[in-house]
Design a protein around this motif. Structure first.
Motif, PDB file in Angstrom:
ATOM      1  N   LYS A 197     -27.141 -38.420 -16.979  1.00  0.00           N
ATOM      2  CA  LYS A 197     -26.326 -37.120 -17.017  1.00  0.00           C
ATOM      3  C   LYS A 197     -26.639 -36.044 -18.341  1.00  0.00           C
ATOM      4  CE  LYS A 197     -22.338 -38.931 -14.403  1.00  0.00           C
ATOM      5  NZ  LYS A 197     -21.000 -39.836 -14.485  1.00  0.00           N
ATOM      6  N   ASP A 198     -26.847 -36.844 -19.261  1.00  0.00           N
ATOM      7  CA  ASP A 198     -27.197 -36.145 -20.692  1.00  0.00           C
ATOM      8  C   ASP A 198     -28.465 -35.503 -20.396  1.00  0.00           C
ATOM      9  OD1 ASP A 198     -24.765 -37.179 -21.804  1.00  0.00           O
ATOM     10  OD2 ASP A 198     -25.946 -38.297 -23.327  1.00  0.00           O
ATOM     11  N   LEU A 199     -29.444 -35.945 -19.773  1.00  0.00           N
ATOM     12  CA  LEU A 199     -30.911 -35.484 -19.705  1.00  0.00           C
ATOM     13  C   LEU A 199     -30.898 -34.198 -18.554  1.00  0.00           C
ATOM     14  CD1 LEU A 199     -33.017 -38.831 -19.611  1.00  0.00           C
ATOM     15  CD2 LEU A 199     -32.533 -37.235 -21.701  1.00  0.00           C
TER      16      LEU A 199
ATOM     17  N   SER B 162     -28.396 -38.236  -7.628  1.00  0.00           N
ATOM     18  CA  SER B 162     -29.493 -37.431  -7.107  1.00  0.00           C
ATOM     19  C   SER B 162     -28.954 -36.070  -6.735  1.00  0.00           C
ATOM     20  CB  SER B 162     -29.699 -38.066  -5.654  1.00  0.00           C
ATOM     21  OG  SER B 162     -30.404 -39.034  -5.890  1.00  0.00           O
ATOM     22  N   ALA B 163     -27.559 -35.928  -6.628  1.00  0.00           N
ATOM     23  CA  ALA B 163     -26.873 -34.600  -6.431  1.00  0.00           C
ATOM     24  C   ALA B 163     -26.897 -33.967  -7.685  1.00  0.00           C
ATOM     25  CB  ALA B 163     -25.329 -34.928  -5.797  1.00  0.00           C
ATOM     26  N   LEU B 164     -26.941 -34.688  -8.881  1.00  0.00           N
ATOM     27  CA  LEU B 164     -27.014 -33.959 -10.166  1.00  0.00           C
ATOM     28  C   LEU B 164     -28.314 -33.463 -10.529  1.00  0.00           C
ATOM     29  CD1 LEU B 164     -24.741 -36.445 -12.300  1.00  0.00           C
ATOM     30  CD2 LEU B 164     -24.136 -34.171 -11.161  1.00  0.00           C
TER      31      LEU B 164
ATOM     32  N   LEU C  25     -34.684 -41.752 -11.411  1.00  0.00           N
ATOM     33  CA  LEU C  25     -34.014 -42.916 -11.112  1.00  0.00           C
ATOM     34  C   LEU C  25     -34.701 -44.123 -10.469  1.00  0.00           C
ATOM     35  CD1 LEU C  25     -31.154 -44.489 -11.380  1.00  0.00           C
ATOM     36  CD2 LEU C  25     -30.699 -43.308  -9.047  1.00  0.00           C
ATOM     37  N   LEU C  26     -34.902 -45.116 -11.132  1.00  0.00           N
ATOM     38  CA  LEU C  26     -35.844 -46.152 -10.836  1.00  0.00           C
ATOM     39  C   LEU C  26     -34.651 -47.281 -10.048  1.00  0.00           C
ATOM     40  CD1 LEU C  26     -38.252 -46.823 -13.488  1.00  0.00           C
ATOM     41  CD2 LEU C  26     -38.970 -45.602 -11.458  1.00  0.00           C
ATOM     42  N   THR C  27     -34.583 -47.460  -8.709  1.00  0.00           N
ATOM     43  CA  THR C  27     -33.733 -48.119  -8.076  1.00  0.00           C
ATOM     44  C   THR C  27     -34.253 -48.886  -6.715  1.00  0.00           C
ATOM     45  OG1 THR C  27     -31.573 -48.014  -6.778  1.00  0.00           O
ATOM     46  CG2 THR C  27     -32.928 -45.994  -7.116  1.00  0.00           C
ATOM     47  N   ARG C  28     -33.663 -49.840  -6.522  1.00  0.00           N
ATOM     48  CA  ARG C  28     -33.961 -50.866  -5.300  1.00  0.00           C
ATOM     49  C   ARG C  28     -33.309 -50.179  -4.343  1.00  0.00           C
ATOM     50  NH1 ARG C  28     -33.535 -54.889  -9.435  1.00  0.00           N
ATOM     51  NH2 ARG C  28     -35.399 -56.129  -9.221  1.00  0.00           N
ATOM     52  N   ASP C  29     -32.267 -49.276  -4.493  1.00  0.00           N
ATOM     53  CA  ASP C  29     -31.315 -48.894  -3.383  1.00  0.00           C
ATOM     54  C   ASP C  29     -31.072 -47.327  -3.348  1.00  0.00           C
ATOM     55  OD1 ASP C  29     -29.769 -48.380  -1.015  1.00  0.00           O
ATOM     56  OD2 ASP C  29     -28.165 -49.676  -1.898  1.00  0.00           O
TER      57      ASP C  29
ATOM     58  N   LYS D  47     -23.751 -44.537  -5.834  1.00  0.00           N
ATOM     59  CA  LYS D  47     -24.331 -44.045  -7.196  1.00  0.00           C
ATOM     60  C   LYS D  47     -25.566 -43.436  -7.322  1.00  0.00           C
ATOM     61  CE  LYS D  47     -21.097 -47.317  -9.850  1.00  0.00           C
ATOM     62  NZ  LYS D  47     -21.245 -48.523 -10.717  1.00  0.00           N
ATOM     63  N   ALA D  48     -26.464 -43.966  -6.413  1.00  0.00           N
ATOM     64  CA  ALA D  48     -27.965 -43.573  -6.720  1.00  0.00           C
ATOM     65  C   ALA D  48     -27.704 -41.895  -5.889  1.00  0.00           C
ATOM     66  CB  ALA D  48     -28.615 -44.169  -6.054  1.00  0.00           C
ATOM     67  N   LYS D  49     -26.858 -41.786  -4.973  1.00  0.00           N
ATOM     68  CA  LYS D  49     -26.692 -40.414  -4.247  1.00  0.00           C
ATOM     69  C   LYS D  49     -25.851 -39.678  -5.173  1.00  0.00           C
ATOM     70  CE  LYS D  49     -26.798 -41.821   0.537  1.00  0.00           C
ATOM     71  NZ  LYS D  49     -26.025 -42.026   1.842  1.00  0.00           N
TER      72      LYS D  49
END
Length: 306
Positions: A22-24, A50-52, A36-40, A45-47
């Motif tokens: 959020k800061d970046l 992503s929306a941001l 965002l490096l994520t398995r899901d 939360k990932a979505k």
């Protein structure tokens, strides 16, 4: 635009990682990409991230498996800095990510440390031992000539310290509060809110790279003894009945030897306080004046809704 333009965060759906993303993304186009490096990538939360504006890149389920290396390298292509904010379960897997970072041409790796000084205290605070090989790998001649690093320390989390994990009982506040003090309660502890750790990470990424290249950066929101914390709670809740128990250093030593799992970690952290290991020798807050960290008083006021 900062020198580092493309940032990837591992563990980005947890508290520190979410706040960092959020800061970046707060200033549009400040960074070319925030990944965002994520398995899901389909998780809630990932979505939300992503929306941001965060860009999700899928990671294989087993990072350490040899077959995962090509996928990790592909996920890290074009990245300048990898910031790891994983929890204890993911510490060892950072090794695979470090080697993939080198192969992908990443400039810097920030490992998941965010605690007390492992260089000084790892031998006597056993549960942080898994961080030692990661730190050693980043400093090794093999890796350091190809990949920069920054290690960030913050003492204990203030939002963890004032919790049941450290013997606090606010369930009946504001009428009654319980506390369990480690030792004599007169040894200072460095405390930093998790979101403030994220703020400092963001400023490290914005700063001139040489300022933090291959260095240990220490940040803290406050330093306070256990006894001072008890007095602060009494001040903020003057009408509350306060029950304070204590465990001597000798008792803690015996309990740690017999403890396992969750209790071993909790008691080890108690004992580290008594030994003075939870206090940072100094901090580098002045390097990042944009961050105004939350004090213990301010955190308690928020926690107790005062």
């Amino acid at each position: 635009m900062p020198a580092f333009k493309n940032i990837a965060i591992l563990g980005g759906t947890a508290t520190i990682g979410q706040q960092l993303i959020k800061d970046l993304l707060a200033n549009k186009d400040e960074f070319a990409s925030v990944v965002l490096l994520t398995r899901d990538p389909e998780s809630t939360k990932a979505k939300e991230l992503s929306a941001l504006g965060a860009i999700p890149r899928r990671l294989p389920s087993e990072l350490s498996a040899p077959s995962s290396r090509p996928h990790l390298v592909e996920a890290l292509k074009g990245i300048d800095v990898v910031v790891s904010t994983v929890g204890a379960a993911g510490i060892a897997e950072q090794e695979a990510l470090i080697y993939a970072s080198i192969e992908a041409g990443v400039t810097r790796f920030i490992p998941s440390e965010y605690g007390i000084n492992g260089d000084l205290h790892a031998p006597s605070v056993g549960f942080i031992g898994e961080k030692v090989p990661i730190r050693a790998l980043l400093r090794s001649p093999e890796v350091s000539v190809k990949l920069e690093h920054t290690i960030v320390l913050n003492g204990y989390f203030v939002d963890g310290f004032f919790s049941a994990f450290y013997g606090w009982d606010f369930d009946k506040a504001p009428t009654a509060v319980g506390a369990r003090v480690a030792g004599a309660g007169d040894v200072p502890i460095s405390l930093t809110k998790q979101t403030d750790v994220a703020h400092y990470l963001a400023e490290i990424l914005r700063a001139e790279p040489a300022v933090t290249r291959n260095k240990v950066v220490q940040v803290e929101g406050d330093r306070i003894t256990w006894n001072q914390a008890v007095l602060l709670v009494k001040e903020l809740l003057p009408g509350a009945t306060m029950t304070v128990n204590s465990t001597t250093a000798e008792e803690l030593e015996k309990q740690v030897v017999a403890a396992k799992g969750y209790d071993f970690v909790r008691l080890s952290l108690y004992l580290a306080v008594v030994r003075g290991q939870a206090l940072l020798s100094h901090n580098h807050n002045k390097l990042f004046p944009a961050v105004k960290p939350v004090t213990a008083r301010a955190y308690l006021q928020s926690l107790l809704k005062i």
